[in-house]
Design a protein around this motif. Sequence first.
Motif, PDB file in Angstrom:
ATOM      1  N   ASN A   1       5.018  -0.682  -5.206  1.00 25.84           N
ATOM      2  CA  ASN A   1       4.357  -1.059  -3.958  1.00 25.84           C
ATOM      3  C   ASN A   1       4.694  -2.499  -3.608  1.00 25.84           C
ATOM      4  O   ASN A   1       4.875  -3.340  -4.486  1.00 25.84           O
ATOM      5  N   VAL A   2       4.768  -2.780  -2.322  1.00 25.52           N
ATOM      6  CA  VAL A   2       5.104  -4.115  -1.834  1.00 25.52           C
ATOM      7  C   VAL A   2       3.886  -4.726  -1.146  1.00 25.52           C
ATOM      8  O   VAL A   2       3.309  -4.118  -0.241  1.00 25.52           O
ATOM      9  N   GLN A   3       3.480  -5.911  -1.585  1.00 28.47           N
ATOM     10  CA  GLN A   3       2.414  -6.669  -0.925  1.00 28.47           C
ATOM     11  C   GLN A   3       3.086  -7.830  -0.186  1.00 28.47           C
ATOM     12  O   GLN A   3       3.368  -8.866  -0.766  1.00 28.47           O
ATOM     13  N   ARG A   4       3.368  -7.606   1.078  1.00 24.42           N
ATOM     14  CA  ARG A   4       4.207  -8.536   1.836  1.00 24.42           C
ATOM     15  C   ARG A   4       3.637  -9.950   1.871  1.00 24.42           C
ATOM     16  O   ARG A   4       4.343 -10.928   1.602  1.00 24.42           O
ATOM     17  N   GLU A   5       2.382 -10.089   2.251  1.00 25.83           N
ATOM     18  CA  GLU A   5       1.804 -11.422   2.435  1.00 25.83           C
ATOM     19  C   GLU A   5       1.723 -12.198   1.125  1.00 25.83           C
ATOM     20  O   GLU A   5       1.878 -13.423   1.099  1.00 25.83           O
ATOM     21  N   ASN A   6       1.490 -11.486   0.033  1.00 30.19           N
ATOM     22  CA  ASN A   6       1.359 -12.146  -1.266  1.00 30.19           C
ATOM     23  C   ASN A   6       2.700 -12.454  -1.924  1.00 30.19           C
ATOM     24  O   ASN A   6       2.765 -13.199  -2.894  1.00 30.19           O
ATOM     25  N   GLY A   7       3.761 -11.832  -1.400  1.00 28.45           N
ATOM     26  CA  GLY A   7       5.065 -12.018  -2.014  1.00 28.45           C
ATOM     27  C   GLY A   7       5.183 -11.332  -3.357  1.00 28.45           C
ATOM     28  O   GLY A   7       5.895 -11.800  -4.249  1.00 28.45           O
ATOM     29  N   THR A   8       4.493 -10.194  -3.501  1.00 28.81           N
ATOM     30  CA  THR A   8       4.471  -9.502  -4.789  1.00 28.81           C
ATOM     31  C   THR A   8       4.913  -8.052  -4.668  1.00 28.81           C
ATOM     32  O   THR A   8       4.882  -7.454  -3.592  1.00 28.81           O
ATOM     33  N   ILE A   9       5.304  -7.493  -5.799  1.00 26.27           N
ATOM     34  CA  ILE A   9       5.537  -6.062  -5.933  1.00 26.27           C
ATOM     35  C   ILE A   9       4.692  -5.584  -7.105  1.00 26.27           C
ATOM     36  O   ILE A   9       4.399  -6.347  -8.029  1.00 26.27           O
ATOM     37  N   SER A  10       4.271  -4.325  -7.044  1.00 24.30           N
ATOM     38  CA  SER A  10       3.340  -3.855  -8.069  1.00 24.30           C
ATOM     39  C   SER A  10       3.539  -2.377  -8.363  1.00 24.30           C
ATOM     40  O   SER A  10       4.235  -1.661  -7.640  1.00 24.30           O
ATOM     41  N   LYS A  11       2.884  -1.965  -9.423  1.00 20.12           N
ATOM     42  CA  LYS A  11       2.927  -0.565  -9.822  1.00 20.12           C
ATOM     43  C   LYS A  11       1.596  -0.174 -10.436  1.00 20.12           C
ATOM     44  O   LYS A  11       1.021  -0.943 -11.218  1.00 20.12           O
ATOM     45  N   PHE A  12       1.104   1.007 -10.068  1.00 19.87           N
ATOM     46  CA  PHE A  12      -0.104   1.548 -10.690  1.00 19.87           C
ATOM     47  C   PHE A  12       0.304   2.304 -11.943  1.00 19.87           C
ATOM     48  O   PHE A  12       1.159   3.176 -11.917  1.00 19.87           O
ATOM     49  N   GLU A  13      -0.306   1.937 -13.044  1.00 20.07           N
ATOM     50  CA  GLU A  13      -0.010   2.605 -14.303  1.00 20.07           C
ATOM     51  C   GLU A  13      -1.203   2.449 -15.229  1.00 20.07           C
ATOM     52  O   GLU A  13      -1.812   1.388 -15.304  1.00 20.07           O
ATOM     53  N   GLU A  14      -1.537   3.539 -15.886  1.00 20.46           N
ATOM     54  CA  GLU A  14      -2.646   3.556 -16.834  1.00 20.46           C
ATOM     55  C   GLU A  14      -3.944   3.081 -16.182  1.00 20.46           C
ATOM     56  O   GLU A  14      -4.737   2.330 -16.767  1.00 20.46           O
ATOM     57  N   GLY A  15      -4.144   3.497 -14.927  1.00 18.58           N
ATOM     58  CA  GLY A  15      -5.398   3.244 -14.244  1.00 18.58           C
ATOM     59  C   GLY A  15      -5.586   1.868 -13.653  1.00 18.58           C
ATOM     60  O   GLY A  15      -6.679   1.539 -13.184  1.00 18.58           O
ATOM     61  N   ARG A  16      -4.550   1.044 -13.637  1.00 15.13           N
ATOM     62  CA  ARG A  16      -4.678  -0.283 -13.059  1.00 15.13           C
ATOM     63  C   ARG A  16      -3.386  -0.685 -12.353  1.00 15.13           C
ATOM     64  O   ARG A  16      -2.328  -0.090 -12.581  1.00 15.13           O
TER      65      ARG A  16
END
Length: 210
Positions: free
Chosen positions: A98-113
């Motif tokens: 997932n891309v969080q444009r304003e925060n300048g971050t990328i993320s992934k949901f795994e193991e419930g978080r």
Amino acid sequence: MALPWVLTVLSLLPLLEAQIPVCVNLRPVPITNATLDLISGKWFYIASAFKNEEFKKLAQDIQATFFYFTPNKTEDTIFLREYQTNRNACIYNTSYLNVQRENGTISKFEEGREHVAYLLILRDTRTFMLAFDMDDEKKSGLSVYADKPETTQEQLGEFYEALDCMHIPRSEVLYTDSKKDLCEPLEKQHEKERKQEEEKERKQEEEKES
């Protein structure tokens, strides 16, 4: 135990929770469509350095890694295809980030978080870094990627500068070795299958039009 997804190019184990960096050369900026265009395509995991001893030990098993980013600008996601050589074996994985444009971050949901990393585009746009857990002196870390398996000292300069800022000794850096890659045959097989599928779809479209 699985490797951190920052080391396995975001696909096997969660990143440490990202925090706002305080160093100037680690300051994130919003992710734009231009940023997503920039990171689209094939990349190579070059090196990383972690203060977390467990992650450092796990990283030693990574011999080589390359991957493909396919961003979806509408849904703010990135489809990841990763080829990792680990302990003399090729491991292939796919996942969505997932891309969080304003925060300048990328993320992934795994193991419930949700696990987050800052995407840092460098002056040489053929390289980028992922930074995480910047406020934890015991767990902070950094990884660097490039569009070629071999990099110059100039390209790695910002990575080294960032390590200095984070007080991580350059002697702690773990490097990959593209000569140890065992995944190229599988990549070629996948590419052949992709082209065959595209040709099949093309012929089906032609039949519909005829």
